[in-house]
Each structure stands twice: as structure tokens, then as C-alpha cells.
Enzyme design. Structure first.
Site, PDB file in Angstrom:
ATOM      1  N   ASP A   1       0.820  -1.233   0.000  1.00  0.00           N
ATOM      2  CA  ASP A   1       0.000   0.000   0.000  1.00  0.00           C
ATOM      3  C   ASP A   1       0.841   1.265   0.000  1.00  0.00           C
ATOM      4  OD1 ASP A   1       0.701  -0.292   2.726  1.00  0.00           O
ATOM      5  OD2 ASP A   1      -1.326   0.105   3.480  1.00  0.00           O
TER       6      ASP A   1
ATOM      7  N   LEU B   1      -4.221  -7.161  13.120  1.00  0.00           N
ATOM      8  CA  LEU B   1      -5.592  -7.100  12.615  1.00  0.00           C
ATOM      9  C   LEU B   1      -6.172  -5.688  12.737  1.00  0.00           C
ATOM     10  CD1 LEU B   1      -6.995 -10.521  13.879  1.00  0.00           C
ATOM     11  CD2 LEU B   1      -5.876  -9.983  11.727  1.00  0.00           C
TER      12      LEU B   1
ATOM     13  N   SER C   1      -5.819  -0.515  15.853  1.00  0.00           N
ATOM     14  CA  SER C   1      -5.744   0.953  15.905  1.00  0.00           C
ATOM     15  C   SER C   1      -6.603   1.588  14.819  1.00  0.00           C
ATOM     16  CB  SER C   1      -4.295   1.447  15.849  1.00  0.00           C
ATOM     17  OG  SER C   1      -3.670   1.036  14.675  1.00  0.00           O
TER      18      SER C   1
ATOM     19  N   GLU D   1      -2.167   7.925  12.365  1.00  0.00           N
ATOM     20  CA  GLU D   1      -1.055   6.975  12.583  1.00  0.00           C
ATOM     21  C   GLU D   1       0.284   7.637  12.287  1.00  0.00           C
ATOM     22  OE1 GLU D   1      -1.088   3.682  13.469  1.00  0.00           O
ATOM     23  OE2 GLU D   1      -3.237   3.288  13.293  1.00  0.00           O
TER      24      GLU D   1
ATOM     25  N   ASP E   1      -5.322  -0.259   6.058  1.00  0.00           N
ATOM     26  CA  ASP E   1      -6.061  -0.634   7.276  1.00  0.00           C
ATOM     27  C   ASP E   1      -7.279   0.256   7.487  1.00  0.00           C
ATOM     28  OD1 ASP E   1      -3.869  -2.224   7.432  1.00  0.00           O
ATOM     29  OD2 ASP E   1      -3.025  -1.276   9.217  1.00  0.00           O
TER      30      ASP E   1
HETATM   31  C1  GLA Z   1       0.352  -2.242   8.492  1.00  0.00           C
HETATM   32  C2  GLA Z   1       0.106  -0.859   7.874  1.00  0.00           C
HETATM   33  C3  GLA Z   1      -0.546  -0.981   6.499  1.00  0.00           C
HETATM   34  C4  GLA Z   1       0.205  -1.957   5.606  1.00  0.00           C
HETATM   35  C5  GLA Z   1       0.485  -3.273   6.339  1.00  0.00           C
HETATM   36  C6  GLA Z   1       1.370  -4.185   5.543  1.00  0.00           C
HETATM   37  O1  GLA Z   1      -0.852  -2.873   8.789  1.00  0.00           O
HETATM   38  O2  GLA Z   1      -0.702  -0.075   8.714  1.00  0.00           O
HETATM   39  O3  GLA Z   1      -0.641   0.297   5.905  1.00  0.00           O
HETATM   40  O4  GLA Z   1       1.379  -1.384   5.124  1.00  0.00           O
HETATM   41  O5  GLA Z   1       1.098  -3.051   7.590  1.00  0.00           O
HETATM   42  O6  GLA Z   1       0.743  -4.596   4.381  1.00  0.00           O
END
Ligand code: GLA
Length: 357
Positions: A29, A114, A117, A149, A161
Site C-alpha cells: 500500500d 488485525l 488501531s 497513525e 487498514d
Molecule cells: C500495516 C500498515 C498498512 C500496511 C500493512 C502491511 O498494517 O498499517 O498500511 O502497510 O502493515 O501490508
């Protein structure tokens, strides 16, 4: 405990948001690539009402902790970081938030990869949106959550996420193009369901190599002369990079290709792509751990499992598996038994175990 016991009044509004599990597309991402998460049944709920003084008051049922905060305070580094960050960024959008009482409950596992946050951010943002009746759409809430974040929790994350928590449901996967932010639901391959098992090794991405990985990707894109690694489709193109940049980029390029193949694949092929993703995270991206590798290998060896892999940011956390419909419970129990016999201690997160209380 409940809102009324803590604050002596009834809440005015309530909102919730789910955690997520990512089926494929890890660490793509922030390279403007593709991801394929789904929502999990576990959710975070916030209840909000007006504060009786000039400060905000936040209570977490999980931590049994009450914290107060005013707009001039420095944001503390604990569960309230995410809430304070949401308030601050909503105010930066131009909306004045009166002092509030906010009560949080959650059954999204913390530290398992998962997105507990993101669930807290999206639940909080939804609650404030409802309270103030402000016109921010679900995508905008995800963008604000991601900024929380980055600015306040020190994690230079992508947007998967928060978009998953804000826009995904548990019945479909959500294919997201993290460059255009276009998204669409994709059905699970016919005859499948998912299971998620926590390795028991909790991660803390902000303290781990996550930001370092992101910097390595950006450096690779710069050397390769592209805006982001998303712009490379042929894994051979990364051969000119020095190590470890070559391995890191190869993971991102092959992982993006896997997502695009998977959305058109049968269960069998989808599972193979998940297994290949795990190997790539382990060997090229180096975000797995011995415990997570052991768990993934156990899952991959059980009949009825199409594929299994580390899910989320890594450095610990959980494995997701795609399995034959109706078999998730028995496969998860067998995997946990074997994982325990190998000297580890895991727990089943999906299918959700409902406690009769
Ligand atoms: C965390 C980050 C996401 C993504 C994943 C790995 O969850 O918050 O943005 O980069 O790691 O795919």
C-alpha cells in the site's frame, strides 16, 4: 462498567468499526500498489456524550483507564493517542469539537496485525461525524485515520487498514488500488472461507522495522527512476538494485502481481499465491519470525487448506488461511494443537469464538 457508570449520564451517539485481515498484498500500500483485505467480525465501539467540564474524558473498558485531555495538551502515547489524533485532525478540517466523554469497548485483538488501531480511529471518527453531523465520507475518514497513525503514532503506514475498516465488510474482499484509491468488492473464491490464528508473538510496528522497510522501498523507486514500486511490473527490473533493496523490491513487485492474479483465480490458485506471498515476506521482505513461519507451515500442510500466510505488518502477529467451506473450525483446532506441540502458544481469532457470558 458502562458509559453511565463512568460518566453519570447517557451517551448521545454510538459508532463502531471492524478490524481487518489482509488476504494478499502485504507492504504494497505504501508503494501505491494493490491490497485485498476483508473485515473481521471483531469490532471497536465508541459511545460519545457531552462532557460536563471543559476537558475531554476518554475511558477504555479494556484497559480500565480514564484519561482526560484538552486541546492544548500534548498528545499522550497510549490508547488515547488515536482518539486525540482524530479529534485534532477533525478540528484541522475546520470543525470545532465541544468537550466530550467517550467510552470505548473492543474485541479486536491488539498486536495481532488485525488493525485494532484503525478500528479505533474509524469508530472514533464515525462517532464524531455522527455527533457533529459533519459531511465527511467514508474514504475521507480513512485518509484522516491514516494521518493519525503517521503524525501521532509514528507509523509511516499506507492506507489499507483504515480503508478496510471504513469500507470493507466480512462477506467480501475489498480490492483497493492504493494509488487511485478506487476500490471494489471481490467475492471470495467459490467454496472457501477464512481462518485467522494469532502466533502469540505480539508486534509493535512503530518500534519494528516497518518504517525502515518503507524507506528502503522509496530508495529503490528513486534508483529505478519510478514514482513508486507500483510502476514496476517485471520482477527482473529490480536486478540492478543493491541488496537488500533488490529483495525488498522483488517482494513488492511480485506481491502486486499476486493480488492482480488472485482476484481472477480459483481457490486452488489463490491459495498457491498466498503460500508464495508468505515465502516472499519471509525471504525477501524479512518481516516474518520463526513462530509465524512455523504456524504458516503447519496450516499449509493440513488437508482442506488452500493457502496460508503471515497477514498484516509482520514482525509477529497472525496467519490467515483460505480453507474449504465448513472446515475452518476443525482445521483451526488441529493447527493450534500442532503449533502448541511445536512449543508455541497461539489462539484462534477467526472464526470468532463466542463466549457465553
Ligand atoms: C500495516 C500498515 C498498512 C500496511 C500493512 C502491511 O498494517 O498499517 O498500511 O502497510 O502493515 O501490508
Amino acid at each position: 462498567m458502562n458509559f453511565q457508570r463512568v460518566f453519570g449520564t447517557l451517551p448521545k451517539t454510538q459508532a463502531s468499526a471492524p478490524g481487518r485481515v489482509n488476504l494478499l498484498g502485504e507492504h504494497t500500500d505504501y508503494n501505491e500498489g494493490f491490497v485485498l483485505p476483508t473485515a473481521i467480525p471483531q469490532r471497536t465501539t465508541v459511545q460519545i456524550g457531552p462532557s460536563s467540564d471543559d476537558r475531554h474524558h476518554f475511558y477504555s473498558a479494556e484497559y480500565d483507564e480514564l484519561i482526560n485531555f484538552s486541546d492544548d495538551d500534548t498528545i499522550p502515547q497510549k490508547f488515547v493517542t488515536y482518539i486525540c489524533g482524530c479529534l485534532r485532525l477533525i478540528e484541522k478540517e475546520g470543525y470545532k469539537i465541544p468537550p466530550i466523554n467517550l467510552y470505548i469497548t473492543s474485541n479486536v485483538p491488539i498486536g495481532a496485525g488485525l488493525s485494532s488501531s484503525a478500528a479505533l480511529e474509524i469508530a472514533t471518527l464515525r462517532g464524531i461525524r455522527a455527533l457533529l453531523e459533519i459531511p465527511l465520507d467514508d474514504l475521507r475518514l480513512a485518509q484522516i485515520g491514516q494521518q493519525v497513525e503517521i503524525r501521532y503514532a509514528g507509523l509511516n503506514c499506507g492506507i489499507m487498514d483504515q480503508m478496510a475498516s471504513s469500507l470493507a465488510d466480512t462477506n467480501t474482499m475489498l480490492l483497493i488500488d492504493t494509488r487511485s484509491l478506487k476500490y471494489r468488492p471481490v467475492p471470495f473464491p467459490a467454496g472457501t472461507e477464512i481462518l485467522v490464528i494469532d502466533s502469540g508473538e505480539s508486534h509493535n510496528l512503530a518500534a519494528s522495522g516497518y518504517n525502515k522497510r518503507r524507506a528502503e522501498c522509496e530508495e529503490s523507486a528513486r534508483i529505478l527512476g519510478v514514482k513508486a514500486l507500483r510502476d514496476i511490473a517485471d520482477p527482473k527490473a529490480v536486478a540492478i538494485l543493491p541488496e537488500p533493496l533488490r529483495r525488498r523490491s522483488r517482494h513488492v513487485v511480485t506481491e502486486n502481481n499476486r493480488v492482480l492474479k488472485a482476484v481472477k483465480s480459483s481457490a486452488k490458485r489463490f491459495g498457491e499465491l498466498m503460500n508464495a506471498s508468505h515465502a516472499s515476506q519471509r525471504d525477501d521482505y524479512e518481516v516474518s519470525t520463526p513462530a509465524v513461519d512455523a504456524l504458516a507451515a503447519i496450516l499449509q500442510s493440513i488437508p482442506g487448506v488452500f493457502g496460508a500466510r503471515l497477514t498484516g505488518g509482520g514482525f509477529g502477529g497472525a496467519c490467515v488461511a483460505l480453507v474449504e467451506t465448513g472446515k475452518a473450525n476443525v482445521i483451526a483446532s488441529e493447527a493450534i494443537d500442532r503449533y502448541q506441540r511445536a512449543g508455541y502458544s497461539g489462539r484462534i481469532l477467526v472464526p470468532e469464538v463466542k463466549l457465553n457470558s
